[in-house]
Design a protein around this motif. Structure first.
Motif, mmCIF file in Angstrom:
data_model
loop_
_atom_site.group_PDB
_atom_site.id
_atom_site.type_symbol
_atom_site.label_atom_id
_atom_site.label_comp_id
_atom_site.label_asym_id
_atom_site.label_seq_id
_atom_site.Cartn_x
_atom_site.Cartn_y
_atom_site.Cartn_z
ATOM 1 N N SER A 1 7.712 14.972 -11.547
ATOM 2 C CA SER A 1 8.549 14.723 -10.370
ATOM 3 C C SER A 1 8.507 13.273 -9.904
ATOM 4 C CB SER A 1 8.117 15.634 -9.219
ATOM 5 O OG SER A 1 6.777 15.377 -8.846
ATOM 6 N N VAL A 2 7.730 12.424 -10.568
ATOM 7 C CA VAL A 2 7.679 11.003 -10.208
ATOM 8 C C VAL A 2 8.426 10.175 -11.245
ATOM 9 C CG1 VAL A 2 5.534 11.143 -8.892
ATOM 10 C CG2 VAL A 2 5.425 10.769 -11.362
ATOM 11 N N GLN A 3 8.838 8.975 -10.822
ATOM 12 C CA GLN A 3 9.676 8.142 -11.680
ATOM 13 C C GLN A 3 8.863 7.108 -12.452
ATOM 14 O OE1 GLN A 3 13.003 9.016 -11.861
ATOM 15 N NE2 GLN A 3 12.233 10.663 -10.566
ATOM 16 N N TYR A 4 7.734 7.491 -12.955
ATOM 17 C CA TYR A 4 6.932 6.592 -13.773
ATOM 18 C C TYR A 4 6.032 7.405 -14.685
ATOM 19 C CZ TYR A 4 2.740 7.625 -11.006
ATOM 20 O OH TYR A 4 1.672 8.261 -10.422
ATOM 21 N N LYS A 5 5.519 6.752 -15.707
ATOM 22 C CA LYS A 5 4.499 7.320 -16.574
ATOM 23 C C LYS A 5 3.236 6.481 -16.405
ATOM 24 C CE LYS A 5 7.852 8.946 -20.012
ATOM 25 N NZ LYS A 5 8.302 8.844 -21.429
ATOM 26 N N TRP B 1 4.772 3.327 -7.024
ATOM 27 C CA TRP B 1 4.427 3.176 -8.445
ATOM 28 C C TRP B 1 5.659 3.312 -9.331
ATOM 29 C CZ3 TRP B 1 0.043 6.965 -6.987
ATOM 30 C CH2 TRP B 1 -0.939 6.265 -6.273
ATOM 31 N N GLY B 2 6.646 4.086 -8.872
ATOM 32 C CA GLY B 2 7.884 4.199 -9.630
ATOM 33 C C GLY B 2 8.749 2.963 -9.529
ATOM 34 N N GLN B 3 8.517 2.147 -8.499
ATOM 35 C CA GLN B 3 9.301 0.924 -8.279
ATOM 36 C C GLN B 3 8.566 -0.332 -8.721
ATOM 37 O OE1 GLN B 3 9.969 1.116 -4.045
ATOM 38 N NE2 GLN B 3 11.550 2.689 -4.198
ATOM 39 N N LEU B 4 7.317 -0.177 -9.118
ATOM 40 C CA LEU B 4 6.455 -1.338 -9.364
ATOM 41 C C LEU B 4 7.046 -2.328 -10.355
ATOM 42 C CD1 LEU B 4 3.736 -2.740 -8.858
ATOM 43 C CD2 LEU B 4 2.745 -1.303 -10.637
ATOM 44 N N ASN B 5 7.601 -1.846 -11.459
ATOM 45 C CA ASN B 5 8.074 -2.754 -12.504
ATOM 46 C C ASN B 5 9.400 -3.433 -12.170
ATOM 47 O OD1 ASN B 5 5.830 -2.475 -14.133
ATOM 48 N ND2 ASN B 5 6.658 -0.708 -15.217
ATOM 49 N N SER B 6 9.996 -3.075 -11.035
ATOM 50 C CA SER B 6 11.201 -3.780 -10.578
ATOM 51 C C SER B 6 10.866 -4.818 -9.510
ATOM 52 C CB SER B 6 12.228 -2.777 -10.024
ATOM 53 O OG SER B 6 11.721 -2.125 -8.879
ATOM 54 N N MET B 7 9.590 -4.920 -9.158
ATOM 55 C CA MET B 7 9.142 -5.910 -8.174
ATOM 56 C C MET B 7 8.957 -7.270 -8.852
ATOM 57 S SD MET B 7 6.365 -3.671 -5.988
ATOM 58 C CE MET B 7 6.823 -2.101 -5.229
ATOM 59 N N ILE C 1 0.868 -1.181 0.000
ATOM 60 C CA ILE C 1 0.000 0.000 0.000
ATOM 61 C C ILE C 1 0.904 1.230 0.000
ATOM 62 C CG2 ILE C 1 -1.707 1.319 1.302
ATOM 63 C CD1 ILE C 1 -2.816 -1.177 -0.052
ATOM 64 N N PRO C 2 0.781 2.091 -1.020
ATOM 65 C CA PRO C 2 1.715 3.209 -1.179
ATOM 66 C C PRO C 2 1.390 4.443 -0.336
ATOM 67 C CG PRO C 2 0.253 3.122 -3.061
ATOM 68 C CD PRO C 2 -0.134 1.982 -2.176
ATOM 69 N N PHE C 3 0.681 4.241 0.769
ATOM 70 C CA PHE C 3 0.287 5.332 1.659
ATOM 71 C C PHE C 3 0.490 4.910 3.111
ATOM 72 C CE2 PHE C 3 -2.424 5.592 -2.143
ATOM 73 C CZ PHE C 3 -2.056 6.857 -2.599
ATOM 74 N N PRO C 4 0.491 5.877 4.045
ATOM 75 C CA PRO C 4 0.632 5.529 5.466
ATOM 76 C C PRO C 4 -0.583 4.767 5.976
ATOM 77 C CG PRO C 4 1.029 7.890 5.078
ATOM 78 C CD PRO C 4 0.418 7.331 3.832
ATOM 79 N N ALA D 1 5.852 10.290 -1.790
ATOM 80 C CA ALA D 1 5.491 10.986 -3.027
ATOM 81 C C ALA D 1 4.025 10.783 -3.399
ATOM 82 C CB ALA D 1 6.388 10.541 -4.170
ATOM 83 N N GLY D 2 3.152 10.744 -2.388
ATOM 84 C CA GLY D 2 1.723 10.593 -2.661
ATOM 85 C C GLY D 2 1.379 9.312 -3.386
#
Length: 320
Positions: free
Chosen positions: A107-111, A78-84, A37-40, A72-73
């Motif tokens: 400012s994020v590492q994904y499209k 999501w920027g790391q997802l494809n390396s999982m 989960i990408p949130f607190p 990063a909200g």
């Protein structure tokens, strides 16, 4: 070696590989799933993931381990997802309009096209909420104050270029006011600031208003009709705004996850979403159930992306 013999060997190899991949899908899930989960903790995504994990264990006799990894909200995950790992045993929570709007800022590492959603399970309507001790008793009270003193009212929300951010921009535009947006890491982080009256209001979601009922006051909600928990609170449409919107939540996988495994994950999430007890808990909590499976995803994403990109353009969001 003749060409015919070489082709035969390759064909045998492919045949040998296919049953293994097929068996993997057939037996899914046969070990624990990590659900990132990408949130607190404390927000809508976290709350529902834990309900799903509990039901998953009962239905499938396997664990679904919920891991909160905020940043990063949502953009960090999501920027790391494809390396999982792309074996179906690592899935990530995913939100709309976040994954469409965030890349606009750069400012994020994904499209957006890097993200592979396989199922969306619910929708939460935008909601304008104030602390319980706020002088604003109604939507009209807040709007009047905002018009009298432009930029004097601070409205909190979860993240930049999120559903809350977009809702804030829409509120300013449609209500004809100027208020200041204050982004927080997640919905959970809003609670202490709201209870301490460190912000004047929050642009959040209906479940938040239900969970904080008695401590905070709902002024308006972006749903088609009033919610039974707040029969006296108007919809935004009732106060004159053309506004029915909110956030979708679902799960995504690494892009290289095999198609048959993507289908299995989609089917599992649909199974959890169709459980009567789950549906009642979600409905009572202000969540609107949706069932966007992997086969419906391309059309759904295209339609929603078109809407969000137009909204962003109208609001002047994105790179300056």
């Amino acid at each position: 070696m003749t060409l015919t013999k070489l082709i035969s060997i390759v064909a045998l190899g492919l045949t040998a590989l296919h049953p293994a991949a097929h068996a993997q899908a057939q037996n899914y899930p046969d070990k624990p799933i990590q659900y990132v989960i990408p949130f607190p903790p404390g927000g809508e995504s976290d709350y529902v993931a834990r309900l799903q994990a509990e039901l998953f264990k009962t239905k499938y006799k396997q664990s679904m381990v919920v891991l909160n990894k905020a940043g990063a909200g949502g953009g960090l995950v999501w920027g790391q997802l494809n390396s999982m790992p792309a074996d179906g045993y690592t899935i990530a929570g995913v939100n709309l309009p976040h994954i469409v709007l965030q890349p606009l800022e750069g400012s994020v590492q994904y499209k957006t096209e890097d993200i592979t959603p396989v199922y969306f399970y619910h929708f939460t309507a935008d909601a304008l909420v104030v602390p319980g001790n706020s002088p604003f008793k109604t939507y009209q009270d807040l709007v009047k104050a905002a018009k009298e003193k432009p930029n004097s009212i601070n409205i909190a929300g979860s993240g930049s270029l999120s559903a809350n951010h977009m809702a804030h921009e829409r509120f300013n535009k449609q209500a004809g006011v100027k208020t200041t947006y204050v982004p927080f890491k997640g919905t959970g982080d809003l609670i202490s600031s709201m209870l301490g009256s460190h912000v004047d209001a929050a642009m959040t979601y209906l479940p938040f208003a239900i969970q904080q009922k008695g401590k905070m006051r709902l002024l308006a909600v972006a749903s088609e009709k009033r919610h039974p928990a707040f029969p006296d609170v108007p919809t935004f449409k009732e106060v004159g705004l053309d506004w029915v919107d909110g956030a979708y939540r679902g799960v995504a996988v690494p892009k290289s996850t095999p198609k048959d495994i993507q289908k299995k994950i989609s089917d599992v999430m649909a199974d959890l979403n169709s459980d009567p007890d789950m549906r009642k808990k979600l409905a009572d909590g202000g969540f609107d159930i949706v069932d966007i499976s992997v086969d419906k995803m391309p059309e759904f994403m295209a339609q929603r992306s078109k809407v969000y990109l137009q909204d962003a353009k109208d609001a002047g969001l994105g790179k300056k």
